[in-house]
Write a protein that holds these residues in place. Sequence first.
Motif, short mmCIF file in Angstrom:
data_model
loop_
_atom_site.label_atom_id
_atom_site.label_comp_id
_atom_site.label_asym_id
_atom_site.label_seq_id
_atom_site.Cartn_x
_atom_site.Cartn_y
_atom_site.Cartn_z
N SER A 1 -18.57 -5.39 -16.01
CA SER A 1 -19.16 -6.60 -15.45
C SER A 1 -19.42 -6.46 -13.96
N ASP A 2 -18.69 -5.58 -13.28
CA ASP A 2 -18.91 -5.31 -11.85
C ASP A 2 -20.01 -4.28 -11.61
N GLY A 3 -20.61 -3.76 -12.70
CA GLY A 3 -21.72 -2.82 -12.58
C GLY A 3 -21.30 -1.36 -12.50
N ILE A 4 -20.06 -1.07 -12.87
CA ILE A 4 -19.56 0.30 -12.86
C ILE A 4 -19.67 0.85 -14.28
N GLU A 5 -20.39 1.97 -14.44
CA GLU A 5 -20.51 2.57 -15.77
C GLU A 5 -19.24 3.33 -16.08
N ARG A 6 -18.50 2.82 -17.02
CA ARG A 6 -17.19 3.33 -17.38
C ARG A 6 -17.23 4.77 -17.87
N LYS B 1 -13.81 -3.78 -19.33
CA LYS B 1 -14.72 -4.93 -19.31
C LYS B 1 -14.94 -5.44 -17.90
N LYS B 2 -13.89 -5.44 -17.08
CA LYS B 2 -14.00 -5.88 -15.70
C LYS B 2 -14.93 -4.94 -14.92
N GLN B 3 -14.74 -3.64 -15.10
CA GLN B 3 -15.57 -2.66 -14.39
C GLN B 3 -17.02 -2.73 -14.86
N THR C 1 -9.55 -3.73 -18.41
CA THR C 1 -9.97 -2.98 -17.23
C THR C 1 -11.42 -2.52 -17.37
#
Length: 58
Positions: free
Chosen positions: A49-54, A45-47, A43
């Motif tokens: 790669s989508d440009g969301i800073e975890r 890694k997906k975020q 989850t």
Amino acid sequence: MLIHTNGGKYFRLDYRFSGKRKTLALGTYPKTTLKEARDKLYTAKKQISDGIERSQQL
């Protein structure tokens, strides 16, 4: 997995976001199972790669 000298086991993810090194804690073993840590990892890694800073969502 990060293992401290005192025996503590931690699931961590090291990644880069906007050129900066970040570390995301996914949980501690045995409270967090390996399956749960993997699910959180995928989850995150997906975020990322989508440009969301975890780290900002916690």
